[in-house]
Scaffold this motif. Structure first.
Motif, PDB file in Angstrom:
ATOM      1  N   VAL A  26     -16.896   2.846 -40.418  1.00 45.06           N
ATOM      2  CA  VAL A  26     -17.494   4.323 -41.127  1.00 45.06           C
ATOM      3  C   VAL A  26     -19.020   4.482 -40.381  1.00 45.06           C
ATOM      4  O   VAL A  26     -19.308   5.641 -40.215  1.00 45.06           O
ATOM      5  CB  VAL A  26     -17.860   3.648 -42.551  1.00 45.06           C
ATOM      6  CG1 VAL A  26     -16.269   3.953 -43.146  1.00 45.06           C
ATOM      7  CG2 VAL A  26     -18.357   2.721 -42.907  1.00 45.06           C
ATOM      8  N   ALA A  51     -15.004  -0.448 -46.628  1.00 42.31           N
ATOM      9  CA  ALA A  51     -15.411   0.834 -46.045  1.00 42.31           C
ATOM     10  C   ALA A  51     -16.233   1.781 -47.065  1.00 42.31           C
ATOM     11  O   ALA A  51     -17.218   2.339 -46.742  1.00 42.31           O
ATOM     12  CB  ALA A  51     -14.073   1.845 -45.672  1.00 42.31           C
ATOM     13  N   LEU A  52     -15.912   1.754 -48.374  1.00 41.78           N
ATOM     14  CA  LEU A  52     -16.749   2.399 -49.438  1.00 41.78           C
ATOM     15  C   LEU A  52     -17.663   1.908 -49.619  1.00 41.78           C
ATOM     16  O   LEU A  52     -18.684   2.451 -50.023  1.00 41.78           O
ATOM     17  CB  LEU A  52     -15.683   2.547 -50.495  1.00 41.78           C
ATOM     18  CG  LEU A  52     -14.274   3.257 -50.368  1.00 41.78           C
ATOM     19  CD1 LEU A  52     -13.613   3.299 -51.598  1.00 41.78           C
ATOM     20  CD2 LEU A  52     -14.496   4.668 -50.075  1.00 41.78           C
ATOM     21  N   ARG A  55     -20.431   2.832 -46.958  1.00 39.80           N
ATOM     22  CA  ARG A  55     -19.986   4.154 -46.311  1.00 39.80           C
ATOM     23  C   ARG A  55     -21.456   4.823 -46.410  1.00 39.80           C
ATOM     24  O   ARG A  55     -22.335   4.698 -47.184  1.00 39.80           O
ATOM     25  CB  ARG A  55     -19.444   4.807 -47.444  1.00 39.80           C
ATOM     26  CG  ARG A  55     -19.227   6.512 -47.277  1.00 39.80           C
ATOM     27  CD  ARG A  55     -18.515   7.363 -48.430  1.00 39.80           C
ATOM     28  NE  ARG A  55     -19.427   6.988 -49.513  1.00 39.80           N
ATOM     29  CZ  ARG A  55     -20.667   7.725 -49.911  1.00 39.80           C
ATOM     30  NH1 ARG A  55     -21.227   8.751 -49.037  1.00 39.80           N
ATOM     31  NH2 ARG A  55     -21.290   7.645 -51.159  1.00 39.80           N
ATOM     32  N   LEU A  59     -21.362  10.688 -45.115  1.00 36.72           N
ATOM     33  CA  LEU A  59     -19.797  10.552 -44.808  1.00 36.72           C
ATOM     34  C   LEU A  59     -18.999  10.523 -46.111  1.00 36.72           C
ATOM     35  O   LEU A  59     -19.364   9.934 -46.951  1.00 36.72           O
ATOM     36  CB  LEU A  59     -19.673   9.147 -43.957  1.00 36.72           C
ATOM     37  CG  LEU A  59     -18.118   9.062 -43.471  1.00 36.72           C
ATOM     38  CD1 LEU A  59     -17.857  10.105 -42.464  1.00 36.72           C
ATOM     39  CD2 LEU A  59     -18.052   7.509 -43.059  1.00 36.72           C
ATOM     40  N   THR A  60     -18.114  11.505 -46.109  1.00 36.53           N
ATOM     41  CA  THR A  60     -16.932  11.589 -47.045  1.00 36.53           C
ATOM     42  C   THR A  60     -15.862  10.568 -46.556  1.00 36.53           C
ATOM     43  O   THR A  60     -15.352  10.727 -45.348  1.00 36.53           O
ATOM     44  CB  THR A  60     -16.439  13.044 -47.275  1.00 36.53           C
ATOM     45  OG1 THR A  60     -17.407  13.705 -47.607  1.00 36.53           O
ATOM     46  CG2 THR A  60     -15.215  12.938 -48.307  1.00 36.53           C
ATOM     47  N   VAL A  61     -15.454   9.741 -47.556  1.00 36.75           N
ATOM     48  CA  VAL A  61     -14.286   8.729 -46.976  1.00 36.75           C
ATOM     49  C   VAL A  61     -12.980   9.027 -47.870  1.00 36.75           C
ATOM     50  O   VAL A  61     -13.350   9.258 -49.183  1.00 36.75           O
ATOM     51  CB  VAL A  61     -14.634   7.249 -47.420  1.00 36.75           C
ATOM     52  CG1 VAL A  61     -13.334   6.464 -46.805  1.00 36.75           C
ATOM     53  CG2 VAL A  61     -15.639   6.916 -46.264  1.00 36.75           C
ATOM     54  N   GLY A 287     -17.891  10.656 -51.678  1.00 33.92           N
ATOM     55  CA  GLY A 287     -18.825  11.078 -50.535  1.00 33.92           C
ATOM     56  C   GLY A 287     -19.297  12.398 -51.015  1.00 33.92           C
ATOM     57  O   GLY A 287     -19.144  12.843 -52.279  1.00 33.92           O
TER      58      GLY A 287
END
Length: 296
Positions: A26, A51-52, A55, A59-61, A287
């Motif tokens: 990320v 990842a979250l 983040r 950034l949008t995941v 995000g």
């Protein structure tokens, strides 16, 4: 959506066969100018939490996974992959199938290593397991072991000369019937997209008629822009998506140093992302997009 939105909907971390930890993935995505990133490790959601947690704010995941599937008719068996986005990770049927696929990947890789060791190749299961770092084991880990041992000069040579499906060390995966996979993903609130549908360099591909059957069964999109599809195949995939009312996506299929392709080598058009996120799903992206999939 903004015409400047950069979206990569197919990437891998160390949770499967990538070389970047989810936190690194990320961070690299944000540094590369990506606005929307999907993490889609093979048959696992193991990279989602990291990842979250890491983040970057801008950034949008989109959470997802890439599922190993197969299409079988009376004459042949064709391997193919489904990208599943925003599904419920706690769905019991999908959990069980992901576990089965991960176990099969590990057993398959172990058998391939045993076959190579029996032939005198200087690698070991312990070495391959260490390269997988606790994630799902795949052929890229075997390839890296072969490069480290000096058997081949690079990853591409490992796949071409040692690990090819046409070679003596190859062991076939136990994949999910593609129509069963589509049904399971939809039941879990997921959005199934056919990954690299015309990547002929990987092997045989299914016919347009089979893709039409997949669409009728609940497929929502085709990965049109992909590094393994040449311009003619991308054009064919785009036309097929239009004809079938499917969303045409694009992505890099990034694996870190396990492949030469960089992040955002191919991307998804803003209109396609908006159409995908307008569909009902079990989860929402995490995000700066609002609940309707639009920038805040």
């Amino acid at each position: 959506m903004s015409a400047l939105l950069v979206t990569d909907l197919h990437t891998h971390s160390t949770a499967s066969d990538g070389t970047d930890r989810p936190a690194e993935l990320v961070a690299k995505a944000a540094a590369a100018g990506i606005d929307v990133l999907a993490i889609t490790d093979h048959d696992t959601t193991g990279g989602w939490a990291e990842a979250l947690e890491h983040r970057p704010p801008a950034l949008t995941v989109i959470t997802g996974a890439e599922f190993s599937c197969v299409y079988v008719d009376d004459e042949r068996r064709i391997s193919l992959h489904l990208l599943g986005y925003l599904f419920d990770p706690d769905d019991a049927n999908l959990q069980a199938e992901r576990a089965r696929l991960r176990d099969d990947r590990r057993g398959r890789a172990h058998l391939m290593v045993d076959n190579m060791v029996a032939d005198g190749l200087p690698i070991s299961w312990e070495q391959v397991s260490a390269l997988a770092a606790g994630g799902a084991v795949g052929r890229p880990h075997l390839a890296r072991a072969l490069v480290t041992a000096g058997v081949v000069p690079d990853i591409d040579s490992a796949f071409r000369d040692v690990l090819s499906s046409r070679g003596g060390y190859y062991v076939r995966k136990s994949d999910t019937d593609v129509f069963a996979a589509i049904a399971m993903l939809r039941a879990a609130g997921g959005l199934p997209v056919f990954a690299h549908p015309l990547a002929r360099r990987r092997g045989p591909v299914v016919s347009d008629a089979v893709v039409a059957r997949m669409a009728a069964a609940g497929l929502v999109g085709l990965e049109v822009e992909h590094p393994d599809q040449d311009p003619a195949d991308r054009a064919q995939a785009a036309g097929l998506a239009r004809d079938l009312g499917l969303i045409g996506t694009g992505s890099s299929d990034y694996h870190g140093t396990n492949k030469t392709t960089g992040l955002a080598a191919c991307t998804t058009a803003p209109a396609a992302l908006e159409a995908l996120l307008a569909l009902p799903a079990a989860l929402r992206p995490v995000g700066p997009l609002d609940p309707d999939g639009r920038p805040r």
